[in-house]
Each structure stands twice: as structure tokens, then as C-alpha cells.
Design a protein around this motif. Structure first.
Motif, PDB file in Angstrom:
ATOM      1  N   GLN A 297       0.838  -1.208   0.000  1.00 21.79           N
ATOM      2  CA  GLN A 297       0.000   0.000   0.000  1.00 21.79           C
ATOM      3  C   GLN A 297       0.872   1.258   0.000  1.00 21.79           C
ATOM      4  OE1 GLN A 297      -3.434   0.139  -0.315  1.00 21.79           O
ATOM      5  NE2 GLN A 297      -3.080  -2.012  -0.764  1.00 21.79           N
ATOM      6  N   LYS A 298       1.950   1.237   0.775  1.00 24.47           N
ATOM      7  CA  LYS A 298       2.891   2.365   0.808  1.00 24.47           C
ATOM      8  C   LYS A 298       3.528   2.553  -0.579  1.00 24.47           C
ATOM      9  CE  LYS A 298       7.461   3.289   2.477  1.00 24.47           C
ATOM     10  NZ  LYS A 298       8.604   2.680   3.114  1.00 24.47           N
ATOM     11  N   PHE A 299       3.938   1.450  -1.199  1.00 26.47           N
ATOM     12  CA  PHE A 299       4.528   1.511  -2.535  1.00 26.47           C
ATOM     13  C   PHE A 299       3.525   2.073  -3.539  1.00 26.47           C
ATOM     14  CE2 PHE A 299       7.504  -2.348  -1.593  1.00 26.47           C
ATOM     15  CZ  PHE A 299       8.293  -1.553  -0.789  1.00 26.47           C
ATOM     16  N   LEU A 300       2.259   1.671  -3.409  1.00 26.75           N
ATOM     17  CA  LEU A 300       1.215   2.159  -4.311  1.00 26.75           C
ATOM     18  C   LEU A 300       1.038   3.670  -4.169  1.00 26.75           C
ATOM     19  CD1 LEU A 300      -1.050   1.641  -6.360  1.00 26.75           C
ATOM     20  CD2 LEU A 300      -2.565   1.183  -4.426  1.00 26.75           C
ATOM     21  N   LYS A 301       1.052   4.137  -2.939  1.00 27.61           N
ATOM     22  CA  LYS A 301       0.907   5.571  -2.680  1.00 27.61           C
ATOM     23  C   LYS A 301       2.068   6.352  -3.318  1.00 27.61           C
ATOM     24  CE  LYS A 301      -0.477   8.276   1.322  1.00 27.61           C
ATOM     25  NZ  LYS A 301      -0.619   8.267   2.772  1.00 27.61           N
TER      26      LYS A 301
END
Length: 130
Positions: free
Chosen positions: A61-65
Motif C-alpha cells: 500500500q505504501k509503494f502504491l501511494k
């Protein structure tokens, strides 16, 4: 305790990303999923328990953000310059030579762009090395 295998992780991630229209991806490969499991598997059984999966999910999720924030033209992919900034934002300060190697390894050779699964694959690999 129910644990998630490399194959189950691949199915889960591909189901999630295939439903999104804001990012481009050709799906998570087995090697990427294996690298993710290896990175997060603290008890060494080759699978992810619930806590390990939650940590991985938070990381994805952090990578997606980071990916969406740095996809400045909102193409769903990243150019090499967008990727350079995103990799740095993810906490990796690489010299130009290493950045060029990574772009060559993870981007589409025709367009020099990076889709989401390759971005994640790149960051997982960097985390394993650094």
C-alpha cells in the motif's frame, strides 16, 4: 494458523491490481512474489502468516501511494525520471549508475516506462539488498 503460499500471494495481488484502472500492470510474477515472501517470512517456513502478510500488505500500500504520487502524468506507468524520485522517496538513495541499471532491468525496453508490479519488484529487491 492459515498461511499464504507464494502462489496464493500471487493470486491475491493479481486480483487486487487487475481491478484498478489507475495503474498499469501485467501482473505480479512468481519471482516477485517469491522475493516478497522471502523478505517478509520471519519464521523461515516459505509462507506468510497473518502478521507477516499484514506487514507486506502495508508495504505494498505504501509503494502504491508512492507510485501514484510520482506518476505525474497519470499514465499509470512511471518514466525513468519519475521512478528515480519514487525510489528515493521509498528510502533508497542510489547513484546515477545504479539507477540506470535498475531502469534497464525493470522497465519496458521499448518505452522505458515501469508498471506497478515491476516497481514493487524493484523496491522489494532493493530492500533485500540494503
Amino acid at each position: 494458523e492459515r498461511e499464504i503460499s507464494v502462489f496464493a500471494l500471487q493470486r491475491i495481488l493479481n486480483k487486487v491490481v487487475s481491478s484498478r484502472s489507475d495503474i498499469k500492470t501485467d501482473g505480479f510474477g512468481l519471482e516477485t512474489c517469491r522475493n516478497m515472501v522471502n523478505l517478509m517470512d520471519m519464521d523461515g517456513n516459505g509462507k506468510l502468516g497473518l502478521v507477516e502478510f499484514k506487514k507486506l500488505w502495508d508495504r505494498v500500500q505504501k509503494f502504491l501511494k508512492i507510485y501514484k504520487k510520482n506518476d505525474l502524468d497519470q499514465s499509470g506507468t512511471m518514466s525513468s525520471s519519475e521512478m528515480r524520485v519514487a525510489v528515493e522517496e521509498a528510502g533508497f538513495h542510489l547513484n546515477n549508475q545504479l539507477t540506470q541499471i535498475i531502469v534497464a532491468r525493470y522497465s519496458d525496453m521499448d518505452t522505458l516506462t515501469l508498471d506497478f508490479d515491476n516497481f514493487v519488484s524493484c523496491l522489494v529487491r532493493l530492500e533485500a539488498v540494503f
